[in-house]
Design a protein around this motif. Structure first.
Motif, PDB file in Angstrom:
ATOM      1  N   GLY A   1       0.793  -1.228   0.000  1.00  0.00           N
ATOM      2  CA  GLY A   1       0.000   0.000   0.000  1.00  0.00           C
ATOM      3  C   GLY A   1       0.819   1.269   0.000  1.00  0.00           C
ATOM      4  N   ASP A   2       2.162   1.145  -0.050  1.00  0.00           N
ATOM      5  CA  ASP A   2       3.016   2.331  -0.090  1.00  0.00           C
ATOM      6  C   ASP A   2       2.977   2.995  -1.459  1.00  0.00           C
ATOM      7  N   MET A   3       2.776   2.184  -2.493  1.00  0.00           N
ATOM      8  CA  MET A   3       2.835   2.676  -3.868  1.00  0.00           C
ATOM      9  C   MET A   3       1.637   2.175  -4.666  1.00  0.00           C
ATOM     10  N   SER A   4       1.520   2.696  -5.866  1.00  0.00           N
ATOM     11  CA  SER A   4       0.530   2.229  -6.829  1.00  0.00           C
ATOM     12  C   SER A   4       1.299   1.752  -8.066  1.00  0.00           C
ATOM     13  N   VAL A   5       0.647   0.991  -8.925  1.00  0.00           N
ATOM     14  CA  VAL A   5       1.315   0.569 -10.159  1.00  0.00           C
ATOM     15  C   VAL A   5       1.627   1.802 -11.002  1.00  0.00           C
ATOM     16  N   VAL A   6       0.674   2.726 -11.087  1.00  0.00           N
ATOM     17  CA  VAL A   6       0.845   3.952 -11.878  1.00  0.00           C
ATOM     18  C   VAL A   6       0.675   5.167 -10.971  1.00  0.00           C
ATOM     19  N   GLY A   7       1.565   6.130 -11.144  1.00  0.00           N
ATOM     20  CA  GLY A   7       1.501   7.356 -10.358  1.00  0.00           C
ATOM     21  C   GLY A   7       2.794   8.132 -10.539  1.00  0.00           C
ATOM     22  N   PRO A   8       2.931   9.284  -9.926  1.00  0.00           N
ATOM     23  CA  PRO A   8       4.194  10.028  -9.995  1.00  0.00           C
ATOM     24  C   PRO A   8       5.326   9.207  -9.377  1.00  0.00           C
ATOM     25  N   ARG A   9       6.475   9.188 -10.022  1.00  0.00           N
ATOM     26  CA  ARG A   9       7.595   8.430  -9.466  1.00  0.00           C
ATOM     27  C   ARG A   9       8.050   9.049  -8.144  1.00  0.00           C
ATOM     28  N   PRO A  10       8.325   8.219  -7.122  1.00  0.00           N
ATOM     29  CA  PRO A  10       8.793   8.758  -5.839  1.00  0.00           C
ATOM     30  C   PRO A  10      10.252   9.180  -5.937  1.00  0.00           C
ATOM     31  N   HIS A  11      10.574  10.318  -5.379  1.00  0.00           N
ATOM     32  CA  HIS A  11      11.949  10.813  -5.418  1.00  0.00           C
ATOM     33  C   HIS A  11      12.647  10.597  -4.083  1.00  0.00           C
ATOM     34  N   MET A  12      13.976  10.613  -4.135  1.00  0.00           N
ATOM     35  CA  MET A  12      14.760  10.572  -2.910  1.00  0.00           C
ATOM     36  C   MET A  12      14.414  11.799  -2.065  1.00  0.00           C
ATOM     37  N   SER A  13      14.377  11.628  -0.767  1.00  0.00           N
ATOM     38  CA  SER A  13      13.966  12.711   0.130  1.00  0.00           C
ATOM     39  C   SER A  13      14.818  13.958  -0.042  1.00  0.00           C
ATOM     40  N   SER A  14      16.140  13.773  -0.209  1.00  0.00           N
ATOM     41  CA  SER A  14      17.041  14.922  -0.340  1.00  0.00           C
ATOM     42  C   SER A  14      16.731  15.718  -1.603  1.00  0.00           C
ATOM     43  N   LEU A  15      16.455  15.013  -2.711  1.00  0.00           N
ATOM     44  CA  LEU A  15      16.141  15.682  -3.967  1.00  0.00           C
ATOM     45  C   LEU A  15      14.744  16.285  -3.937  1.00  0.00           C
ATOM     46  N   SER A  16      13.816  15.608  -3.268  1.00  0.00           N
ATOM     47  CA  SER A  16      12.450  16.104  -3.180  1.00  0.00           C
ATOM     48  C   SER A  16      12.412  17.457  -2.484  1.00  0.00           C
ATOM     49  N   SER A  17      13.186  17.611  -1.430  1.00  0.00           N
ATOM     50  CA  SER A  17      13.243  18.891  -0.707  1.00  0.00           C
ATOM     51  C   SER A  17      13.785  19.993  -1.609  1.00  0.00           C
ATOM     52  N   GLU A  18      14.755  19.633  -2.433  1.00  0.00           N
ATOM     53  CA  GLU A  18      15.353  20.597  -3.366  1.00  0.00           C
ATOM     54  C   GLU A  18      14.351  21.016  -4.444  1.00  0.00           C
TER      55      GLU A  18
ATOM     56  N   VAL B   1       6.856  17.209 -13.470  1.00  0.00           N
ATOM     57  CA  VAL B   1       5.778  17.619 -12.561  1.00  0.00           C
ATOM     58  C   VAL B   1       4.530  17.988 -13.355  1.00  0.00           C
ATOM     59  N   ARG B   2       4.707  18.625 -14.501  1.00  0.00           N
ATOM     60  CA  ARG B   2       3.569  19.008 -15.341  1.00  0.00           C
ATOM     61  C   ARG B   2       2.760  17.779 -15.760  1.00  0.00           C
ATOM     62  N   PHE B   3       3.446  16.724 -16.190  1.00  0.00           N
ATOM     63  CA  PHE B   3       2.758  15.490 -16.583  1.00  0.00           C
ATOM     64  C   PHE B   3       2.126  14.803 -15.366  1.00  0.00           C
ATOM     65  N   ASP B   4       2.826  14.842 -14.228  1.00  0.00           N
ATOM     66  CA  ASP B   4       2.295  14.204 -13.013  1.00  0.00           C
ATOM     67  C   ASP B   4       0.987  14.868 -12.586  1.00  0.00           C
ATOM     68  N   ILE B   5       0.948  16.196 -12.634  1.00  0.00           N
ATOM     69  CA  ILE B   5      -0.259  16.906 -12.220  1.00  0.00           C
ATOM     70  C   ILE B   5      -1.395  16.675 -13.204  1.00  0.00           C
ATOM     71  N   PHE B   6      -1.061  16.614 -14.501  1.00  0.00           N
ATOM     72  CA  PHE B   6      -2.091  16.287 -15.498  1.00  0.00           C
ATOM     73  C   PHE B   6      -2.693  14.916 -15.188  1.00  0.00           C
ATOM     74  N   TYR B   7      -1.842  13.957 -14.835  1.00  0.00           N
ATOM     75  CA  TYR B   7      -2.311  12.613 -14.497  1.00  0.00           C
ATOM     76  C   TYR B   7      -3.251  12.656 -13.286  1.00  0.00           C
ATOM     77  N   ILE B   8      -2.858  13.388 -12.247  1.00  0.00           N
ATOM     78  CA  ILE B   8      -3.669  13.473 -11.031  1.00  0.00           C
ATOM     79  C   ILE B   8      -5.033  14.098 -11.319  1.00  0.00           C
ATOM     80  N   GLU B   9      -5.048  15.132 -12.156  1.00  0.00           N
ATOM     81  CA  GLU B   9      -6.288  15.843 -12.452  1.00  0.00           C
ATOM     82  C   GLU B   9      -7.198  15.081 -13.422  1.00  0.00           C
ATOM     83  N   ASN B  10      -6.627  14.138 -14.187  1.00  0.00           N
ATOM     84  CA  ASN B  10      -7.392  13.454 -15.231  1.00  0.00           C
ATOM     85  C   ASN B  10      -7.366  11.936 -15.076  1.00  0.00           C
ATOM     86  N   TRP B  11      -7.123  11.447 -13.872  1.00  0.00           N
ATOM     87  CA  TRP B  11      -7.003  10.000 -13.669  1.00  0.00           C
ATOM     88  C   TRP B  11      -8.259   9.246 -14.101  1.00  0.00           C
TER      89      TRP B  11
END
Length: 326
Positions: A234-251, A292-302
């Motif tokens: 339940g941590d992930m889904s088959v399809v979704g935004p790829r998870p980033h490393m915490s250090s890079l995500s903060s950046e 991020v643009r594609f990820d948000i499009f996916y979230i809004e149009n799932w």
């Protein structure tokens, strides 16, 4: 009012428009709202002043507040981001009280209370319980099939080969950011020699850390298969935004205003950004902005059909070979 036949409301920040909204909610019980009061970092002696903004989180949870009204003119951008994230993770409705010059985005729709305008943040497909259930059911069925028919025999064979080629465990574990920004342990087949910068540095082309077997695993994306255990957990889904490393995500969060919106859904093994050419190493800011643009499009149009299309495109890309798969 008898029973829970009303919506509990609080307002964050205060200006003339929000005061007007509060008066309307208080005086018009037939609208179906129970107004609790204001939160503001400017202390007041008003009867309905509930405390500072930082106090609102605990109050909202303790008093089953259903809707959070944010006064745009009185809140900082980082406050709006934080409250939007909180509302998404806690399944609360968030509405924006605009100032006179507010520009409305496609993610909002206007609501009028006695001629007073509120902006209602548009409900996303995965805000609907039935859609979340359908996506979770699909994730469980798909991941069970992969684990039974592929990983059941690949895991022991590849584990042995990985350990024989270089010292270290067969599985690589790394902290990644998931739903709501919470961290989880992401699994992959280890494709590199053991090193101290794996949690900080992206893999680059001709990276000396990558082993011979690891290069094959990465080009075929086989190294990602253990993440189906993450899906099953339940941590992930088959399809979704790829998870980033915490250090890079903060950046990235500092550089891109709407980056945090990716955390409103579970991260995926594959995603729309990846099948659209944005995977692997981030060489310039535009790479992560487009992702991020594609990820948000996916979230809004799932839709479940979009998930299936992305899965088929992922398989096709793996079979033909991808330039950035290194």
């Amino acid at each position: 009012m008898k029973g829970k036949n009303y919506r509990n409301v609080v307002i964050l920040g205060e200006d003339d428009t929000s005061k007007n909204v509060a008066d309307i909610l208080t005086k018009n019980a037939d609208l179906g709202y129970k107004f609790h009061g204001f939160f503001s970092d400017k202390p007041q002696k008003r009867e309905n002043y509930l405390g500072q903004l930082k106090d609102s989180y605990e109050y909202i949870l303790a008093n089953n507040v259903d809707e959070i009204y944010c006064t745009i003119s009185a809140l900082k951008k980082e406050d709006l981001k934080a409250f939007t994230k909180f509302a998404n993770t806690q399944s609360r409705v968030i509405k924006l009280i605009p100032d006179a010059n507010e520009l409305y985005s496609k993610n909002t729709r206007p609501d009028y209370y006695n001629n007073t305008l509120l902006l209602n943040v548009k409900t996303l497909p995965l805000d609907i319980a039935e859609n979340r259930f359908l996506k979770r059911f699909f994730d469980i069925m798909f991941s069970i099939c992969v684990i039974v028919f592929l990983l059941s025999w690949m895991l022991p064979i590849l584990s042995l080969l990985i350990i024989m080629e270089s010292k270290g465990p067969a599985l690589f574990k790394q902290e990644r950011e998931g739903l709501g920004g919470y961290h989880f342990t992401c699994y992959k087949f280890r494709s590199m020699r053991m090193n101290k910068v794996s949690d900080k540095v992206h893999t680059t082309k001709y990276d000396s850390r990558v082993t011979v077997l690891g290069s094959f695993l990465r080009k075929t994306s086989i190294d990602e298969l253990p993440q189906f255990f993450n899906v099953l957990k339940g941590d992930m889904s088959v399809v979704g935004p790829r998870p980033h490393m915490s250090s890079l995500s903060s950046e990235y969060q500092k550089e891109i205003d709407n980056y945090i919106e990716r955390h409103s859904v579970k991260p995926g093994i594959t995603g729309l950004a990846q099948v659209s050419g944005y995977r692997g190493e981030v060489k310039k800011t535009s790479d992560i902005k487009n992702r991020v643009r594609f990820d948000i499009f996916y979230i809004e149009n799932w839709s479940i059909f979009l998930d299936i299309k992305i899965i088929f495109n992922t398989i096709f890309n793996v079979l033909k070979g991808e330039e950035k798969a290194y």
